[in-house]
Scaffold this active site. Structure first.
Site, mmCIF file in Angstrom:
data_model
loop_
_atom_site.group_PDB
_atom_site.id
_atom_site.type_symbol
_atom_site.label_atom_id
_atom_site.label_comp_id
_atom_site.label_asym_id
_atom_site.label_seq_id
_atom_site.Cartn_x
_atom_site.Cartn_y
_atom_site.Cartn_z
ATOM 1 N N ARG A 247 28.043 75.207 49.993
ATOM 2 C CA ARG A 247 26.767 75.551 49.336
ATOM 3 C C ARG A 247 26.533 74.733 48.069
ATOM 4 N NH1 ARG A 247 28.789 80.477 51.055
ATOM 5 N NH2 ARG A 247 27.688 81.229 52.897
ATOM 6 N N LYS B 29 16.149 63.841 45.672
ATOM 7 C CA LYS B 29 15.757 64.009 47.072
ATOM 8 C C LYS B 29 16.910 63.508 47.934
ATOM 9 C CE LYS B 29 10.707 63.773 47.146
ATOM 10 N NZ LYS B 29 9.548 62.970 47.606
ATOM 11 N N GLU C 132 9.484 48.460 46.166
ATOM 12 C CA GLU C 132 9.433 49.742 45.438
ATOM 13 C C GLU C 132 9.225 49.487 43.953
ATOM 14 O OE1 GLU C 132 9.230 52.889 46.074
ATOM 15 O OE2 GLU C 132 9.651 52.954 48.207
ATOM 16 N N LYS D 73 10.392 56.885 36.684
ATOM 17 C CA LYS D 73 10.661 57.889 37.716
ATOM 18 C C LYS D 73 11.234 59.159 37.098
ATOM 19 C CE LYS D 73 12.375 59.066 42.172
ATOM 20 N NZ LYS D 73 12.789 58.699 43.504
ATOM 21 N N GLU E 4 7.917 68.131 43.744
ATOM 22 C CA GLU E 4 6.705 67.534 44.300
ATOM 23 C C GLU E 4 5.614 68.559 44.576
ATOM 24 O OE1 GLU E 4 7.549 64.197 46.881
ATOM 25 O OE2 GLU E 4 5.563 64.344 47.757
ATOM 26 N N ARG F 210 4.582 64.378 41.249
ATOM 27 C CA ARG F 210 5.604 63.527 41.862
ATOM 28 C C ARG F 210 5.053 62.719 43.024
ATOM 29 N NH1 ARG F 210 12.046 64.676 42.738
ATOM 30 N NH2 ARG F 210 12.473 62.772 43.917
ATOM 31 N N ASN G 294 4.697 58.047 45.641
ATOM 32 C CA ASN G 294 4.407 57.548 46.987
ATOM 33 C C ASN G 294 3.260 56.547 46.985
ATOM 34 O OD1 ASN G 294 6.401 59.133 48.269
ATOM 35 N ND2 ASN G 294 5.070 60.911 48.042
ATOM 36 N N HIS H 65 2.595 54.133 49.843
ATOM 37 C CA HIS H 65 3.425 54.589 50.963
ATOM 38 C C HIS H 65 2.640 55.088 52.168
ATOM 39 C CE1 HIS H 65 6.668 54.087 48.147
ATOM 40 N NE2 HIS H 65 7.558 54.560 48.978
ATOM 41 N N HIS I 270 4.218 53.832 55.282
ATOM 42 C CA HIS I 270 4.856 54.687 56.290
ATOM 43 C C HIS I 270 4.222 54.481 57.659
ATOM 44 C CE1 HIS I 270 6.476 57.716 53.102
ATOM 45 N NE2 HIS I 270 7.378 56.804 53.399
ATOM 46 N N HIS J 294 11.170 48.427 54.453
ATOM 47 C CA HIS J 294 10.405 49.484 53.773
ATOM 48 C C HIS J 294 9.616 48.932 52.580
ATOM 49 C CE1 HIS J 294 9.385 53.398 52.115
ATOM 50 N NE2 HIS J 294 9.911 53.023 50.957
#
Ligand code: GLY
Length: 333
Positions: A110, A132, A174, A202, A212, A216, A220, A223, A227, A239
């Site tokens: 956990r 993340k 990025e 960031k 988010e 946040r 993106n 993106h 994506h 990417h």
């Protein structure tokens, strides 16, 4: 060495940026840690010395290694070794390693502490910062994950010299987005300062919206098309390259919506070109297929949400006009 902080109350943590940052691992391990599980990939030419009892766990290569099977393997190996919550995981690698090891650390017992030693430009300016974590499913990328903040992040810029040119460019894609999220003169900064400036940007965004709920989402930027290009597949795009094309598209779209002027579009193109990143769609791309994919982006809530520049800076904006979305793609031919 530049030291920054992601400020999240009692879960705040330091980010060290600079040549040789990996050698500062011991002092950044959580107090009282007895043993360290180092997770890395065979192809990563970076050794770390935690300065205490440790074992190296090697996960599979490439995006394929970023799956639930690897998480199970890591957790079982850690259990057999006797890793406890009083110990620490150290992820050494790019986003695939820090995302996967970070997620395994989030769920093992956990939650055990994790420190990221980020070895790629993409990881240093994005994946390793902000908590993340997650892995892919056959149905899509990053579909299973958790927010699990690391105890510290080490961005060793010395190791970036070992990156293949294409992987370095992947990170530049990025990095380029931060030039429009408030980092001034980014392309003119020396590498350490540029990485640190992106991390600081960031860190500020994450500190204001860890999960988010709103702001946040600006991380993106570029993106949504990025994506879609990645999901449409079969194009030879990394990417960061897909995000670079997405940044130019977002600028053109914002211009057509009257949110920014032509000079700001030129600024986007100048930054992206300055990093030697692509600005045009792959010739075989089907624009209608891309527009269909926009609405499937998992960050799209209640319609097609783009992140667009404007008078108040970069922010999420809903765009309903699919013809406009389709026609704007033609500006990237
Ligand atoms: N990569 C975007 C974020 O961390 O929110």
């Amino acid at each position: 060495m530049i030291e920054l902080e992601v400020s999240l109350g009692d879960r705040s943590y330091p980010v060290l940026v600079g040549a040789g940052a990996r050698h500062r691992l011991l002092e950044l391990l959580p107090v009282g840690v007895a043993r360290v599980a180092v997770v890395t990939q065979a192809s990563i030419p970076v050794d770390v010395d935690p300065g205490m009892e440790h074992r190296v766990f090697t996960m599979g290569e490439g995006e394929h290694g970023k799956d639930l099977g690897t998480v199970e393997d890591l957790c079982r190996d850690w259990a057999q070794w006797g890793l406890t919550r009083g110990d620490c995981v150290v992820a050494v690698g790019g986003g695939v390693v820090t995302d996967t090891a970070g997620f395994a650390a989030a769920v093992y017992h956990r939650g055990v502490p994790v420190v990221h030693v980020s070895t790629t430009l993409l990881g240093q300016v994005d994946a390793a910062i902000g908590g993340k974590t997650g892995v892919n499913l056959p149905e899509g990328k990053n579909l299973v994950g958790a927010f699990w903040q690391p105890s510290a992040v080490l961005c060793d810029t010395e190791v970036l010299a070992t990156l293949p040119p294409r992987e370095y460019r992947n990170g530049l894609g990025e990095m380029a987005k931060y030039a429009f999220l408030g980092v001034d003169h980014l392309p003119d900064l020396p590498l350490d300062e540029a990485v640190a400036a992106c991390v600081a940007c960031k860190a500020d965004v994450v500190a204001s919206d860890e999960r988010e709920g709103g702001r946040r989402a600006i991380l993106n930027y570029g993106h949504t098309l990025g994506h879609a290009l990645e999901t449409a597949g079969s194009y030879d795009l990394r990417h960061g390259e897909a995000v670079a094309i997405g940044l130019v598209y977002a600028a053109e779209l914002a211009h057509r919506l009257g949110r920014i002027d032509a000079a700001r579009v030129v600024e986007h193109r100048r930054v992206v070109a300055g990093y030697d990143l692509p600005m045009v769609l792959p010739p075989e791309v089907d624009p209608d297929a891309l527009v269909a994919l926009f609405s499937r982006d998992k960050k799209a809530v209640g319609g097609i949400t783009f992140v667009l520049d404007g008078p108040s800076g970069v922010e999420p904006v809903k765009v309903a006009d699919r013809t406009l979305l389709r026609d704007t793609l033609d500006l990237l031919r």
